[in-house]
Enzyme design. Structure first.
Site, PDB file in Angstrom:
ATOM      1  N   SER A 128       0.805  -1.226   0.000  1.00 28.40           N
ATOM      2  CA  SER A 128       0.000   0.000   0.000  1.00 28.40           C
ATOM      3  C   SER A 128       0.836   1.272   0.000  1.00 28.40           C
ATOM      4  O   SER A 128       0.308   2.351  -0.232  1.00 28.40           O
ATOM      5  CB  SER A 128      -0.948   0.011   1.207  1.00 28.40           C
ATOM      6  OG  SER A 128      -0.240   0.316   2.386  1.00 28.40           O
ATOM      7  N   LYS A 166       0.861   4.691   6.985  1.00 30.00           N
ATOM      8  CA  LYS A 166       0.125   5.476   5.989  1.00 30.00           C
ATOM      9  C   LYS A 166       0.517   6.955   6.104  1.00 30.00           C
ATOM     10  O   LYS A 166       1.097   7.388   7.093  1.00 30.00           O
ATOM     11  CB  LYS A 166      -1.390   5.371   6.212  1.00 30.00           C
ATOM     12  CG  LYS A 166      -1.992   3.995   6.016  1.00 30.00           C
ATOM     13  CD  LYS A 166      -2.036   3.590   4.556  1.00 30.00           C
ATOM     14  CE  LYS A 166      -2.740   2.244   4.387  1.00 30.00           C
ATOM     15  NZ  LYS A 166      -2.002   1.126   4.998  1.00 30.00           N
TER      16      LYS A 166
END
Length: 206
Positions: A128, A166
């Site tokens: 990701s 993230k």
């Protein structure tokens, strides 16, 4: 004194090779893997005998702290330029998984890169964050802090007690955790806890 065994010579040579190549000694596990010994206690026994022979010196309060007592090897003081960073659990950079809050090992890094005692490393699995250069299998270097600016890459703990790597954005009523992968969507939460800011990436090339 009894002659040094072939296995002890093999261990001594491996430690020397690792210090010359990397600037720091191997771990007990790495020594065992290199010489074909599965038992860490057996490796410790050989290290004890090498130390009694005056061939090495160890600081048992520190991981990997093995000094080769020959003129052609770096001293323990020179090796002090290495900091041993705790590797904590595993964080998924795709679907978050519950963080394991235990130190798996200590990883040596140059002190001038680390710059602070208040850091740790986390292993990353998933894709990701590939657009940010964080790949599956990488280790991220994280500075412990509880705040971050919008757009910074953090280790965040969600409301469900799961941790993930993230980019963070604090919006009007939600916190957005944004992946760096065009195929994945952002995640939104009422609250998240910041466990640290990612300040570096370590990758082994196979």
């Amino acid at each position: 004194m009894k002659k040094m065994s072939a296995r002890q010579q093999q261990i001594l040579d491996f430690i020397k090779d690792e210090v010359r190549a990397k600037g720091y000694p191997p771990s007990v596990r790495e020594i065992g893997e290199a010489v074909g010994l599965a038992s860490s206690s057996t490796v410790h026994g050989h290290l004890d005998r090498l130390e009694k022979r005056g061939l090495i010196r160890r600081d048992k309060t520190k991981p990997r702290a093995i000094e080769i007592l020959t003129d052609d090897m770096p001293t323990m003081e020179e090796q002090e330029s290495v900091m041993y960073v705790p590797v904590i659990g595993k964080v998924t950079a795709g679907t978050p998984i519950t963080a394991i809050e235990n130190v798996e090992e200590h990883f040596p890094l140059p002190a001038h890169i680390v710059g602070s005692d208040n850091v740790y490393m986390l292993s990353v699995s998933g894709d990701s964050m590939i657009n940010a250069g964080i790949l599956d299998g990488d280790r991220v270097l994280v500075r412990q802090q509880s705040t971050a600016d919008n757009g910074e890459i953090v280790v965040a703990m969600t409301e469900e007690g799961e941790a993930t790597v993230k980019r963070i954005y604090k919006e009007a009523s939600k916190v957005r955790l944004q992946p760096e992968n065009d195929e994945l969507e952002a995640m939104y939460f009422d609250n998240v806890s910041i466990l640290g800011k990612v300040i570096g990436v370590y990758r082994t090339i196979h």
